[in-house]
Design an enzyme around this catalytic site. Structure first.
Site: not given
Ligand code: NAD
Ligand code: ZN
Length: 246
Positions: A116, A67
């Protein structure tokens, strides 16, 4: 809808934003809850926990190394830049993110709270040592250079409390906000998912952007279905057009 939302943002007194993994999806960083969320055969919920780390730190660190590489190779997308621009226009007062990547910072956002933690940070499991990474650790699992104990990623795992300073800042911002922009979050991870509900509870406005309905949608005054990287720049363009008109 875009025009009305632009108007609401322009008239806001204290706009805040809550972002989730979805805003970084268009930068190639997979969300947890989605088809690309799996790594090997593991679910994130089974790796991002203190129990998983205690049981198998090497496995958990291999996943984090993967990651960390994804984050280092990713670039901010138009959604990150649009939020940074709203801050520069002095419209966005605080950006609360659940993301552990640094794409908001790289896009130029300054007023930001990471609920987070940050994936590019490592902290010692025993002493006060912490450091920033610009590459995945060479040795896996990495050891503390000061006390030789295991280092862990500087993130908040499922079942762990959010650092108190970050949580109280986020909650006081939610109390102050008269408009919240919720982008790319499923809204199911607590307590982050409560933040839009706090804003709604004092009668204020919830705007949501997501490619599908989420746990926030039932209280959204405006739900714009679409990709964050497409919708947010359109809102910012509309705001600029309106300012030009005044
Ligand atoms: P989640 O994975 O639970 O949900 C992602 C959401 O994003 C979904 O509702 C989905 O429909 C939406 N989505 C996907 N692509 C999209 C787009 N192009 N435009 C708009 N919406 C879109 O993520 P969460 O709610 O952040 O919770 C998951 C946990 O995972 C968090 O605590 C976070 O810290 C962690 N996480 C972080 C990362 C990162 O830092 N990039 C990546 C994965 C998970
Ligand atoms: Zn140490």
């Amino acid at each position: 809808m875009i025009e009305k939302v632009a108007e609401v943002i322009l008239k806001s007194r204290h706009l805040i934003a809550l972002t989730g993994a979805g805003i970084s999806a268009e930068s190639g960083i997979p969300t947890f809850r989605g088809p690309k969320g799996l790594w090997k055969r593991y679910r994130p919920e089974d790796l991002a926990t203190p129990e998983a780390f205690a049981r198998n730190p090497k496995l958990v660190w291999e996943w984090y190394a993967w990651r960390i590489n994804l984050v280092l190779n990713a670039k901010p997308n138009p959604a990150h830049y649009a939020l940074a621009e709203l801050e520069k226009m002095n419209l966005l007062k605080m950006l609360i993110t659940q993301n552990v990547d640094d794409l908001h910072e790289r896009a130029g956002s300054k007023k930001i709270v990471h609920l987070h933690g940050e994936i590019l940070k490592v902290v010692c499991t025993r002493c006060e040592y912490e450091a920033r990474l610009n590459a995945p650790p060479k040795e896996i699992p990495p050891k503390c250079p000061v006390c030789q104990a295991l280092l862990r990623p500087g993130v908040v795992w499922f079942g762990e409390p959010i650092p108190p300073a970050a949580l109280s800042l986020a909650f006081s911002e939610a109390e102050m906000a008269d408009v919240i922009l919720v982008v790319g979050t499923s809204g199911v991870v607590m307590p982050a998912g409560q933040i839009p509900y706090i804003v709604k509870s004092h009668g204020d406005i919830v705007i949501e952007i997501n490619i599908q309905e989420s746990a926030i949608t039932p209280i959204a005054d405006f739900f714009i279905k679409g990709r964050a990287g497409e919708i947010l720049p359109r809102i910012v363009d509309e705001i600029k057009r309106k300012i030009g008109c005044f």
